[in-house]
Design a protein around this motif. Structure first.
Motif, mmCIF file in Angstrom:
data_model
loop_
_atom_site.group_PDB
_atom_site.id
_atom_site.type_symbol
_atom_site.label_atom_id
_atom_site.label_comp_id
_atom_site.label_asym_id
_atom_site.label_seq_id
_atom_site.Cartn_x
_atom_site.Cartn_y
_atom_site.Cartn_z
ATOM 1 N N GLY A 1 0.787 -1.068 0.109
ATOM 2 C CA GLY A 1 -0.067 0.096 -0.023
ATOM 3 C C GLY A 1 1.037 1.242 0.025
ATOM 4 O O GLY A 1 1.821 1.402 0.815
ATOM 5 N N ILE B 1 1.535 5.790 -0.959
ATOM 6 C CA ILE B 1 1.098 7.136 -1.156
ATOM 7 C C ILE B 1 1.904 8.051 -1.159
ATOM 8 O O ILE B 1 3.010 7.846 -1.111
ATOM 9 C CB ILE B 1 0.096 7.321 0.402
ATOM 10 C CG1 ILE B 1 -0.652 8.669 -0.029
ATOM 11 C CG2 ILE B 1 1.100 7.465 1.379
ATOM 12 C CD1 ILE B 1 -1.571 9.004 1.306
ATOM 13 N N CYS B 2 1.711 9.175 -2.275
ATOM 14 C CA CYS B 2 2.411 10.136 -1.980
ATOM 15 C C CYS B 2 1.992 11.429 -1.281
ATOM 16 O O CYS B 2 0.901 11.849 -1.442
ATOM 17 C CB CYS B 2 2.203 10.933 -3.879
ATOM 18 S SG CYS B 2 3.253 12.244 -4.123
ATOM 19 N N ARG B 3 2.920 11.457 -0.415
ATOM 20 C CA ARG B 3 2.244 12.621 0.639
ATOM 21 C C ARG B 3 2.063 13.991 0.177
ATOM 22 O O ARG B 3 1.568 14.644 0.743
ATOM 23 C CB ARG B 3 3.395 12.516 2.153
ATOM 24 C CG ARG B 3 3.363 11.215 2.534
ATOM 25 C CD ARG B 3 1.943 10.896 3.475
ATOM 26 N NE ARG B 3 2.215 9.613 4.030
ATOM 27 C CZ ARG B 3 1.158 8.849 4.522
ATOM 28 N NH1 ARG B 3 -0.191 9.569 4.391
ATOM 29 N NH2 ARG B 3 1.288 7.748 5.255
ATOM 30 N N ASN C 1 -1.369 13.232 -1.915
ATOM 31 C CA ASN C 1 -2.066 12.260 -1.232
ATOM 32 C C ASN C 1 -2.716 11.266 -2.524
ATOM 33 O O ASN C 1 -3.875 10.655 -2.161
ATOM 34 C CB ASN C 1 -3.353 13.102 -0.775
ATOM 35 C CG ASN C 1 -2.940 13.759 0.711
ATOM 36 O OD1 ASN C 1 -1.985 13.011 1.158
ATOM 37 N ND2 ASN C 1 -3.412 14.783 1.049
ATOM 38 N N THR D 1 -2.913 7.871 -3.864
ATOM 39 C CA THR D 1 -2.739 6.176 -3.335
ATOM 40 C C THR D 1 -2.654 5.565 -4.715
ATOM 41 O O THR D 1 -3.189 5.541 -5.608
ATOM 42 C CB THR D 1 -3.597 5.951 -2.418
ATOM 43 O OG1 THR D 1 -5.021 6.217 -2.803
ATOM 44 C CG2 THR D 1 -3.543 7.021 -1.141
ATOM 45 N N THR E 1 5.874 6.731 -0.576
ATOM 46 C CA THR E 1 6.071 6.052 0.796
ATOM 47 C C THR E 1 4.971 4.887 0.882
ATOM 48 O O THR E 1 4.033 4.912 0.399
ATOM 49 C CB THR E 1 6.092 6.903 1.869
ATOM 50 O OG1 THR E 1 4.903 7.676 2.043
ATOM 51 C CG2 THR E 1 7.192 8.055 1.576
ATOM 52 N N THR E 2 5.076 4.021 2.046
ATOM 53 C CA THR E 2 4.309 3.140 2.254
ATOM 54 C C THR E 2 2.920 3.674 3.078
ATOM 55 O O THR E 2 3.347 4.696 3.758
ATOM 56 C CB THR E 2 4.983 2.006 3.145
ATOM 57 O OG1 THR E 2 5.511 2.784 4.389
ATOM 58 C CG2 THR E 2 5.849 1.334 2.815
ATOM 59 N N SER E 3 1.882 3.328 2.803
ATOM 60 C CA SER E 3 0.735 4.123 3.461
ATOM 61 C C SER E 3 0.459 3.229 4.725
ATOM 62 O O SER E 3 -0.374 3.855 5.643
ATOM 63 C CB SER E 3 -0.453 3.817 2.514
ATOM 64 O OG SER E 3 -0.908 2.511 2.365
ATOM 65 N N ALA F 1 -1.364 0.696 5.004
ATOM 66 C CA ALA F 1 -2.899 0.459 4.835
ATOM 67 C C ALA F 1 -3.062 -1.151 5.117
ATOM 68 O O ALA F 1 -3.959 -1.709 5.525
ATOM 69 C CB ALA F 1 -3.373 0.599 3.698
ATOM 70 N N LYS G 1 3.991 2.261 8.486
ATOM 71 C CA LYS G 1 3.461 3.499 7.476
ATOM 72 C C LYS G 1 4.847 4.503 7.394
ATOM 73 O O LYS G 1 5.662 4.363 8.320
ATOM 74 C CB LYS G 1 2.465 4.207 8.485
ATOM 75 C CG LYS G 1 2.043 5.467 7.825
ATOM 76 C CD LYS G 1 0.824 5.875 8.929
ATOM 77 C CE LYS G 1 0.398 7.294 8.449
ATOM 78 N NZ LYS G 1 -0.818 8.129 9.094
ATOM 79 N N ASP G 2 4.906 5.322 6.367
ATOM 80 C CA ASP G 2 5.746 6.262 5.831
ATOM 81 C C ASP G 2 7.172 5.765 5.754
ATOM 82 O O ASP G 2 8.175 6.723 6.174
ATOM 83 C CB ASP G 2 5.892 7.247 7.224
ATOM 84 C CG ASP G 2 4.329 8.117 7.246
ATOM 85 O OD1 ASP G 2 3.839 8.160 5.930
ATOM 86 O OD2 ASP G 2 4.003 8.532 8.156
#
Length: 285
Positions: free
Chosen positions: A183, A185-187, A190, A192, A225-227, A229, A235-236
């Motif tokens: 999972g 995400i691009c912080r 946002n 995903t 980065t990792t979400s 989920a 995470k992150d």
């Protein structure tokens, strides 16, 4: 008297006198300085003396080597042992230094992710032959509290997961493999999606992020980065950066080609995350 001149003694005296006269004449012709009988004798005997001295030294050396052979052998064996020990000490020093260097690299992980529990640094001891997804084996296993599906990382980011565990070694499947789904995400935007491997990109050390919204705002260089989920990865954690995005074949979503921050095909040392917040929920899925 005439009988004396016919004797062997007379003939011998004549030969000696002739020989002396010949040497004296040679000396006079060479440097103009005649030499005495003593000098003549010395000129004859000196080469013999020199040869005898040289032979004596040679024989002395051989006798010394023969007499002291056992002592020399013991000294050589002792020196070999000392050299071997010094080499081992140097190897141990280099190993400790490398381990310390690796620990210093991973200090930042604990500072940024206080919830994770890390193994000691693990060395890549072999790579799977002809595997386009660059799986490899590390030198730590269940004896080091490493378990199946534990995430594998470096200070630069995610590497993969543990897919096989023995007591003293483990196999790592990397983010280049299509069998791993992360999972992501691009912080910055946002956006995903799911990061996984694809044979199309694996040879170049890249993977893809799929199921991205068609109206995404990802661009070249966007940080993925990792979400957290799925529960398989904390995470992150950094995964990689976007190289480009395109619409998938269905036209309903987009995908992005990702260049991992870790050089998967050359990585030589990693750490395993043996516990993190949310891991149990992920493993139960």
């Amino acid at each position: 008297m005439s009988e004396f001149f016919k004797t062997f003694k007379f003939k011998l005296i004549v030969c000696i006198l002739a020989l002396l006269a010949g040497f004296m004449l040679c000396s006079a012709l060479s440097d103009g300085t005649p030499f005495s009988g003593t000098e003549f004798v010395n000129r004859i005997t000196n080469p013999v003396k020199e040869y005898a001295s040289s032979a004596s030294g040679f024989v002395g050396e051989k006798l010394d080597a023969l007499v002291n052979a056992s002592e020399y052998k013991d000294e050589n064996e002792k020196l070999r042992t000392e050299i071997a020990k010094l080499r081992q000490d140097l190897t141990d020093y280099e190993n400790k230094k490398n381990e310390l260097d690796e620990l210093q690299k991973f200090i930042g992980i604990k500072e940024e992710h206080e919830d994770v529990v890390l193994s000691n640094p693990c060395t890549v001891i072999s790579r799977t032959a002809n595997d386009p997804y660059a799986s490899f084996v590390i030198d730590r296993g269940s004896e080091d509290d490493i378990s199946l599906y534990d995430p594998v990382v470096t200070s630069e980011g995610i590497v993969g997961i543990i897919t096989e565990v023995a007591e003293t070694y483990s196999t790592v499947e990397t983010v280049l493999s299509p069998d791993i789904a992360i999972g992501a995400i691009c912080r910055q935007t946002n956006d995903t999606g799911i990061v996984q491997g694809n044979i199309k990109y694996a040879r170049d050390g890249k993977c893809e992020m799929i199921y991205i919204d068609r109206e995404n705002r990802l661009e070249e260089g966007s940080i993925i980065t990792t979400s957290g989920a799925s529960g398989r990865f904390p995470k992150d954690f950094l995964i990689g950066s976007v190289e480009y995005t395109e619409a998938d074949e269905s036209g309903l979503s987009s995908y992005a080609v990702i260049k991992p921050y870790v050089d998967i095909q050359k990585v030589s040392s990693v750490m395993v995350i043996t516990a993190f917040n949310g891991q149990e929920a992920g493993n139960a899925d």
